[in-house]
Design a protein around this motif. Structure first.
Motif, PDB file in Angstrom:
ATOM      1  N   GLY A  22       0.780  -1.220   0.100  1.00 49.72           N
ATOM      2  CA  GLY A  22      -0.062   0.046   0.127  1.00 49.72           C
ATOM      3  C   GLY A  22       0.828   1.411   0.007  1.00 49.72           C
ATOM      4  N   VAL A  23       1.851   1.219   0.863  1.00 46.69           N
ATOM      5  CA  VAL A  23       2.591   2.309   0.940  1.00 46.69           C
ATOM      6  C   VAL A  23       3.602   2.720  -0.686  1.00 46.69           C
ATOM      7  N   LEU A  24       4.129   1.569  -0.838  1.00 46.25           N
ATOM      8  CA  LEU A  24       4.805   1.799  -2.363  1.00 46.25           C
ATOM      9  C   LEU A  24       3.652   2.008  -3.479  1.00 46.25           C
ATOM     10  N   ALA A  25       2.575   1.453  -3.326  1.00 46.54           N
ATOM     11  CA  ALA A  25       1.607   1.819  -4.379  1.00 46.54           C
ATOM     12  C   ALA A  25       1.310   3.349  -4.288  1.00 46.54           C
ATOM     13  N   GLY A  26       1.078   3.909  -3.007  1.00 46.11           N
ATOM     14  CA  GLY A  26       0.608   5.191  -3.221  1.00 46.11           C
ATOM     15  C   GLY A  26       1.792   6.026  -3.701  1.00 46.11           C
ATOM     16  N   ASP A  27       2.958   5.985  -3.151  1.00 46.42           N
ATOM     17  CA  ASP A  27       4.219   6.531  -3.484  1.00 46.42           C
ATOM     18  C   ASP A  27       4.372   6.501  -4.910  1.00 46.42           C
ATOM     19  N   SER A  28       4.139   5.293  -5.748  1.00 47.17           N
ATOM     20  CA  SER A  28       4.542   5.037  -6.860  1.00 47.17           C
ATOM     21  C   SER A  28       3.541   5.918  -7.769  1.00 47.17           C
ATOM     22  N   THR A  29       2.053   5.927  -7.115  1.00 45.71           N
ATOM     23  CA  THR A  29       1.061   6.637  -8.198  1.00 45.71           C
ATOM     24  C   THR A  29       1.567   8.030  -8.199  1.00 45.71           C
ATOM     25  N   MET A  30       1.979   8.791  -7.091  1.00 47.11           N
ATOM     26  CA  MET A  30       2.381  10.229  -7.141  1.00 47.11           C
ATOM     27  C   MET A  30       3.625  10.392  -8.135  1.00 47.11           C
ATOM     28  N   TYR A  31       4.474   9.361  -8.018  1.00 47.78           N
ATOM     29  CA  TYR A  31       5.758   9.630  -9.053  1.00 47.78           C
ATOM     30  C   TYR A  31       5.142   9.438 -10.710  1.00 47.78           C
ATOM     31  N   TRP A  32       4.339   8.524 -10.664  1.00 48.79           N
ATOM     32  CA  TRP A  32       3.820   8.438 -12.037  1.00 48.79           C
ATOM     33  C   TRP A  32       2.840   9.615 -12.482  1.00 48.79           C
ATOM     34  N   LEU A  33       2.195  10.169 -11.718  1.00 48.39           N
ATOM     35  CA  LEU A  33       1.200  11.224 -12.289  1.00 48.39           C
ATOM     36  C   LEU A  33       2.267  12.409 -12.787  1.00 48.39           C
ATOM     37  N   GLY A  34       3.448  12.630 -11.725  1.00 44.72           N
ATOM     38  CA  GLY A  34       4.464  13.787 -12.269  1.00 44.72           C
ATOM     39  C   GLY A  34       4.917  13.200 -13.592  1.00 44.72           C
ATOM     40  N   ARG A  35       5.275  11.883 -13.514  1.00 48.67           N
ATOM     41  CA  ARG A  35       5.930  11.479 -14.727  1.00 48.67           C
ATOM     42  C   ARG A  35       5.090  11.365 -16.188  1.00 48.67           C
ATOM     43  N   ILE A  36       3.896  11.229 -16.030  1.00 52.18           N
ATOM     44  CA  ILE A  36       3.062  11.267 -17.223  1.00 52.18           C
ATOM     45  C   ILE A  36       2.394  12.478 -17.484  1.00 52.18           C
ATOM     46  N   TYR A  37       1.999  13.441 -16.502  1.00 52.52           N
ATOM     47  CA  TYR A  37       1.568  14.736 -16.808  1.00 52.52           C
ATOM     48  C   TYR A  37       2.313  15.872 -16.805  1.00 52.52           C
ATOM     49  N   GLY A  38       3.534  15.643 -16.375  1.00 57.06           N
ATOM     50  CA  GLY A  38       4.632  16.688 -16.099  1.00 57.06           C
ATOM     51  C   GLY A  38       3.950  17.937 -15.190  1.00 57.06           C
ATOM     52  N   LYS A  39       4.292  19.183 -15.588  1.00 53.93           N
ATOM     53  CA  LYS A  39       3.598  20.420 -14.752  1.00 53.93           C
ATOM     54  C   LYS A  39       2.478  20.513 -14.848  1.00 53.93           C
ATOM     55  N   LYS A  40       1.628  19.946 -15.879  1.00 53.25           N
ATOM     56  CA  LYS A  40       0.114  19.909 -16.005  1.00 53.25           C
ATOM     57  C   LYS A  40      -0.570  19.533 -14.692  1.00 53.25           C
ATOM     58  N   ILE A  41      -0.003  18.673 -14.012  1.00 51.69           N
ATOM     59  CA  ILE A  41      -0.479  17.866 -13.002  1.00 51.69           C
ATOM     60  C   ILE A  41      -0.677  18.959 -11.779  1.00 51.69           C
ATOM     61  N   LEU A  42       0.096  19.881 -11.877  1.00 55.44           N
ATOM     62  CA  LEU A  42      -0.097  21.074 -10.628  1.00 55.44           C
ATOM     63  C   LEU A  42      -1.123  21.596 -10.987  1.00 55.44           C
ATOM     64  N   ARG A  43      -2.018  21.758 -11.806  1.00 54.11           N
ATOM     65  CA  ARG A  43      -3.328  22.278 -12.081  1.00 54.11           C
ATOM     66  C   ARG A  43      -4.420  21.540 -11.805  1.00 54.11           C
ATOM     67  N   PHE A  44      -4.263  20.317 -11.389  1.00 53.55           N
ATOM     68  CA  PHE A  44      -5.445  19.464 -11.095  1.00 53.55           C
ATOM     69  C   PHE A  44      -5.925  19.752  -9.747  1.00 53.55           C
ATOM     70  N   ARG A  45      -7.174  20.041  -9.415  1.00 56.14           N
ATOM     71  CA  ARG A  45      -7.705  20.283  -8.426  1.00 56.14           C
ATOM     72  C   ARG A  45      -7.447  19.642  -6.977  1.00 56.14           C
ATOM     73  N   LEU A  46      -7.060  18.252  -7.204  1.00 52.04           N
ATOM     74  CA  LEU A  46      -6.734  17.442  -5.975  1.00 52.04           C
ATOM     75  C   LEU A  46      -5.325  17.523  -5.606  1.00 52.04           C
ATOM     76  N   ILE A  47      -4.505  18.070  -6.562  1.00 52.64           N
ATOM     77  CA  ILE A  47      -2.859  18.373  -6.227  1.00 52.64           C
ATOM     78  C   ILE A  47      -2.779  19.609  -5.856  1.00 52.64           C
ATOM     79  N   LYS A  48      -3.520  20.502  -6.235  1.00 51.89           N
ATOM     80  CA  LYS A  48      -3.256  22.181  -5.554  1.00 51.89           C
ATOM     81  C   LYS A  48      -3.069  22.237  -4.271  1.00 51.89           C
ATOM     82  N   PRO A  49      -3.613  21.702  -3.310  1.00 51.00           N
ATOM     83  CA  PRO A  49      -3.512  21.722  -1.934  1.00 51.00           C
ATOM     84  C   PRO A  49      -2.091  21.143  -1.489  1.00 51.00           C
ATOM     85  N   LEU A  50      -1.569  20.267  -2.280  1.00 51.83           N
ATOM     86  CA  LEU A  50      -0.356  19.780  -1.721  1.00 51.83           C
ATOM     87  C   LEU A  50       0.938  20.714  -2.107  1.00 51.83           C
TER      88      LEU A  50
END
Length: 206
Positions: free
Chosen positions: A59-87
């Protein structure tokens, strides 16, 4: 913690995995509390503690990997996602980028012990593509294998005395932060010495 214990008691391994996965997205639930709660329900007989450890690691590795791949796939565009902005608010993104430039992959290891910046570090590591996924998951695993078993087995051992468990958690958190500060100070000192030595060599060459 009582709420998590009740929730996990009803849904077992799946509930623990789901919450840990959500923690990887920055859910405001302390990961150590989640892990200890998973250990507690094992101590109470609802699950097997060794299987709980495996589920928790995944569970820990899956959660961390998901964040990694979101950044890897979407690049800086991910920063505009509503759920990501608070982070990334409050200068967190800028701070993590500077830390990444200074400490590189070493930051990935220490990120496991930085609840407020953990998700942002993994996201930035994917966005910047400074580290491939194989190395990312290896470093993340090396950090998780230190903390995850401690919390899970602590919960299992003290399942019958939650007050004692909470007391040990506070002590454990304090020890982790002291060690973390010591490690960061050591790394900073080593970097300073290397830069100083390099500067001396350049001056001697001139």
């Amino acid at each position: 913690m009582e709420f998590l214990i009740d929730f996990f008691s009803g849904y077992g391994y799946f509930a623990v995995f789901f919450v840990l996965l959500a923690c990887g997205f920055g859910l405001p639930i302390p990961e150590d509390v989640t892990l200890v709660s998973g250990g507690v329900i094992s101590g109470l007989g609802y699950t097997n503690v060794h299987i709980m450890l495996v589920v928790s690691m995944i569970g820990v590795l899956a959660g961390d990997s998901t964040m990694y791949w979101l950044g890897r796939i979407y690049g800086k565009k991910i920063l505009r996602f509503r759920l990501i902005k608070p982070l990334v608010r409050g200068g967190r993104l800028s701070a993590v980028r500077k830390m990444f430039d200074k400490y590189g992959n070493r930051l990935l290891f220490t990120a496991r012990f930085l609840p407020g910046l953990r998700a942002v570090v993994y996201l930035v590591s994917g966005i910047t593509n400074r580290v491939n996924y194989a190395r990312f998951v290896f470093v993340d695993f090396c950090a998780a294998i230190i903390s995850v078993p401690i919390w899970v087995y602590l919960g299992d051992f003290g399942a019958s005395n939650l007050d004692w468990v909470e007391e040990q958690m506070h002590k454990g958190q304090a020890i982790i932060y002291v060690i973390l500060v010591a490690v960061i100070a050591f790394v900073a000192w080593k970097i300073y010495k290397m830069k100083k030595k390099k500067k001396v060599k350049i001056n001697e060459a001139n």
